[in-house]
Design a protein around this motif. Structure first.
Motif, PDB file in Angstrom:
ATOM      1  N   MET A   1       1.059  -1.295  -0.060  1.00 12.85           N
ATOM      2  CA  MET A   1      -0.067   0.071   0.323  1.00 12.85           C
ATOM      3  C   MET A   1       0.930   1.236   0.039  1.00 12.85           C
ATOM      4  N   LYS A   2       0.826   2.301  -1.006  1.00 14.12           N
ATOM      5  CA  LYS A   2       1.298   3.242  -1.027  1.00 14.12           C
ATOM      6  C   LYS A   2       0.560   4.381  -0.276  1.00 14.12           C
ATOM      7  N   LYS A   3       1.391   5.276   0.355  1.00 11.15           N
ATOM      8  CA  LYS A   3       0.664   6.319   1.263  1.00 11.15           C
ATOM      9  C   LYS A   3       1.084   7.701   0.887  1.00 11.15           C
ATOM     10  N   VAL A   4      -0.074   8.606   0.789  1.00 11.74           N
ATOM     11  CA  VAL A   4       0.333   9.956   0.206  1.00 11.74           C
ATOM     12  C   VAL A   4      -0.601  10.857   1.362  1.00 11.74           C
ATOM     13  N   LEU A   5       0.231  11.820   1.728  1.00 11.42           N
ATOM     14  CA  LEU A   5      -0.805  12.850   2.782  1.00 11.42           C
ATOM     15  C   LEU A   5      -0.623  14.168   1.976  1.00 11.42           C
ATOM     16  N   PHE A   6      -1.891  14.582   1.663  1.00  9.69           N
ATOM     17  CA  PHE A   6      -2.244  15.853   0.861  1.00  9.69           C
ATOM     18  C   PHE A   6      -2.280  16.990   2.388  1.00  9.69           C
ATOM     19  N   VAL A   7      -1.491  18.069   2.159  1.00 13.23           N
ATOM     20  CA  VAL A   7      -1.472  19.244   3.187  1.00 13.23           C
ATOM     21  C   VAL A   7      -1.797  20.413   2.469  1.00 13.23           C
ATOM     22  N   ALA A   8      -3.044  20.984   2.958  1.00 14.88           N
ATOM     23  CA  ALA A   8      -3.425  22.219   2.214  1.00 14.88           C
ATOM     24  C   ALA A   8      -4.037  23.242   3.230  1.00 14.88           C
ATOM     25  N   SER A   9      -4.436  24.604   3.109  1.00  7.36           N
ATOM     26  CA  SER A   9      -5.128  25.384   3.814  1.00  7.36           C
ATOM     27  C   SER A   9      -6.762  25.426   3.866  1.00  7.36           C
ATOM     28  N   GLU A  10      -7.034  24.772   2.627  1.00  2.00           N
ATOM     29  CA  GLU A  10      -8.355  24.691   2.524  1.00  2.00           C
ATOM     30  C   GLU A  10      -8.742  23.513   1.568  1.00  2.00           C
ATOM     31  N   CYS A  11      -9.907  22.986   1.779  1.00  2.00           N
ATOM     32  CA  CYS A  11     -10.512  21.584   1.163  1.00  2.00           C
ATOM     33  C   CYS A  11     -11.866  21.378   1.263  1.00  2.00           C
ATOM     34  N   SER A  12     -12.463  21.393   0.073  1.00  3.05           N
ATOM     35  CA  SER A  12     -13.905  21.402  -0.048  1.00  3.05           C
ATOM     36  C   SER A  12     -14.225  19.767   0.537  1.00  3.05           C
TER      37      SER A  12
ATOM     38  N   TYR B   1      -4.787   0.217  -3.646  1.00  3.04           N
ATOM     39  CA  TYR B   1      -3.341   0.257  -3.818  1.00  3.04           C
ATOM     40  C   TYR B   1      -2.831   1.555  -3.140  1.00  3.04           C
ATOM     41  N   TRP B   2      -3.629   2.687  -2.929  1.00  2.00           N
ATOM     42  CA  TRP B   2      -3.244   3.810  -2.466  1.00  2.00           C
ATOM     43  C   TRP B   2      -4.137   4.172  -1.217  1.00  2.00           C
ATOM     44  N   ASP B   3      -3.457   4.612  -0.216  1.00  3.41           N
ATOM     45  CA  ASP B   3      -3.773   5.173   1.110  1.00  3.41           C
ATOM     46  C   ASP B   3      -3.832   6.724   0.850  1.00  3.41           C
ATOM     47  N   VAL B   4      -4.528   7.712   0.527  1.00  2.00           N
ATOM     48  CA  VAL B   4      -4.330   9.036   0.361  1.00  2.00           C
ATOM     49  C   VAL B   4      -5.423   9.828   1.443  1.00  2.00           C
ATOM     50  N   ARG B   5      -4.592  10.373   2.398  1.00  2.00           N
ATOM     51  CA  ARG B   5      -5.336  11.182   3.505  1.00  2.00           C
ATOM     52  C   ARG B   5      -5.189  12.687   3.310  1.00  2.00           C
TER      53      ARG B   5
END
Length: 486
Positions: free
Chosen positions: A1-12, A35-39
């Protein structure tokens, strides 16, 4: 499992002021969860609607210092799952209360987002989430690549972790004086040199992200090339040119579940690419009636939904407006922004009663009806990193008229009457007469060659602006970074 973290100041749907929130809200949902764990992580603003905040779950908390000016601050970590995506919220009452995610005091915004960036990295070992890639969005997250490559490299937890910096709008960079930056970050003098964070004798948060990130993306291919120049580069053109081998543009998509004329509940009559000839006109007549325009199904109705700022080419519209507004044309505006442009459209509404509707506010429901009810959609931007409105308008069969810059150039194929191709109209130079010429050309097709106009609509509605295309490109980029460096 590939892991990705999105970091942002706003999100709908939690908090939104522009297209950044749409991207961060939509893109993580597109990845195959096998395959992807995107948080996603963002600040726990008090302006997030209570319908979401009441469901946030406490995970942990800790106390953290950043620089001499930010000492022993509380960091709470909350969690919430929405549409199959896990979201984390960084909590601190000193920084994230208020009715708006950003503050009119830029210095305070710098302080709170520097705090946020270190808090994001500090929480990861505690919540036991070790991403392969941290995907940072815009200047508010610019310190994350800096801290990852320096302060946090002493912890084995972060070894091998990669960062991507996505530039949504280069105009906003997070700049202040070096002394204050050092007070917020605790970074030594060696970080504030011309090849690191120093910028015009001050400090620049976005520049730090660009220098230290493993890869850089922008939100369209043309914008990626444009910002390497002095004209579009906002002072960072040389740096971006130097990093061009580690940079690409990936056009944003739009949420097809939200923007679908066949199911949109805000419309008086739903339609699609097969039956728009019969039913789109119903939305036009309803829009004219709703806004107090002369109800005339033959009129050429131009729409504009925009922040009312210089970037959007409104000075060109002002220059040519009286020439645009012949007796067969109507104009609908939705937006807020600079006072002079708000007043400009109010003035034109008073001059052209029954033909101009100036809605100096933002309404999501009305914007859907404008996308559906207009014949053409005008975007003569000075620059446009990506733009979503032109894609939404095409989805609704409203033909875009745009200037060839950034994402507008990448998404709108200009109409060619000789080979019958194209899904819109475009002009090249930032010039009011050139804009007027292409508007008049579009009118001539609309009034005199209606069958060909309808073919333009059909091609526009069938163009794929879903997130599938963009997601595949991001997936390839993530795989490249993970495979290349691991």
């Amino acid at each position: 499992m590939k892991k990705v973290l999105f970091v942002a100041s706003e999100c709908s749907p939690f908090v939104k002021t522009g297209g950044l929130a749409d991207v961060v809200g939509a893109l993580p949902r597109e990845f195959n969860k096998e395959y992807w764990d995107v948080r996603v992580v963002l600040p726990n603003y008090s302006c997030i609607p209570w319908e979401y905040r009441e469901k946030f779950e406490y995970i942990t908390h800790f106390y953290m210092s950043v620089g001499p000016y930010i000492q022993n601050k509380y960091v709470g970590v909350l969690q919430y799952e929405h549409n199959g995506v896990t979201y984390y919220f960084i909590d601190n009452q000193d920084y994230f209360t208020g009715f708006y995610p950003y503050d009119s005091n830029i210095r305070f915004d710098l302080e709170k987002f520097i705090f946020f960036d270190k808090a994001v990295l500090s929480m990861l070992p505690l919540i036991q989430f070790q991403p392969d890639i941290i995907h940072c969005h815009d200047w508010q997250t610019g310190m994350i690549p800096v801290l990852m490559k320096n302060e946090f490299m002493g912890d084995m937890f972060f070894w091998g972790m990669k960062s991507i910096m996505t530039i949504h709008n280069l105009k906003f960079q997070g700049k202040w004086d070096i002394k204050t930056f050092q007070g917020f970050t605790g970074l030594g003098d060696e970080f504030f040199t011309s090849d690191r964070l120093e910028f015009e004798k001050g400090a620049n948060m976005l520049k730090g992200g660009i220098v230290y990130a493993d890869y850089i993306t922008t939100v369209s291919n043309s914008y990626a090339h444009e910002i390497q120049s002095d004209y579009y580069g906002e002072g960072l053109g040389g740096l971006l040119y130097a990093r061009r081998m580690d940079m690409q543009g990936i056009v944003n998509g739009i949420d097809y579940s939200e923007f679908d004329p066949n199911t949109d509940s805000t419309l008086v009559r739903n339609y699609n690419s097969e039956n728009f000839r019969k039913y789109k006109i119903k939305n036009k007549e309803a829009l004219q009636e709703e806004l107090g325009l002369n109800v005339d199904k033959k009129a050429f109705v131009i729409g504009l939904i925009s922040r009312l700022t210089d970037q959007k080419g409104l000075d060109l519209i002002d220059y040519a407006f009286h020439s645009i507004m012949d007796e067969f044309t109507q104009f609908v505006v939705i937006g807020v922004g600079e006072q002079r442009y708000e007043d400009m459209f109010r003035y034109y509404e008073s001059v052209y009663q029954g033909r101009v509707s100036a809605n100096i506010y933002y309404s999501d429901e009305l914007s859907h009806r404008v996308y559906a009810g207009c014949d053409a959609f005008l975007m003569p931007s000075r620059f446009e990193p990506c733009g979503l409105s032109q894609m939404i308008s095409m989805r609704y069969g409203t033909v875009p008229i745009v200037r060839e810059t950034g994402g507008l150039k990448d998404t709108v194929q200009p109409y060619n009457e000789y080979i019958q191709q194209g899904n819109g109209f475009s002009f090249t130079n930032y010039n009011g007469d050139e804009m007027l010429h292409i508007i008049n050309y579009a009118k001539s097709i609309y009034f005199n060659k209606k069958a060909k106009w309808n073919k333009i609509i059909e091609r526009a509605m069938k163009t794929d602006f879903s997130w599938n295309v963009s997601q595949n490109k991001y997936e390839n980029l993530y795989n490249y970074l993970i495979g290349e460096f691991r």
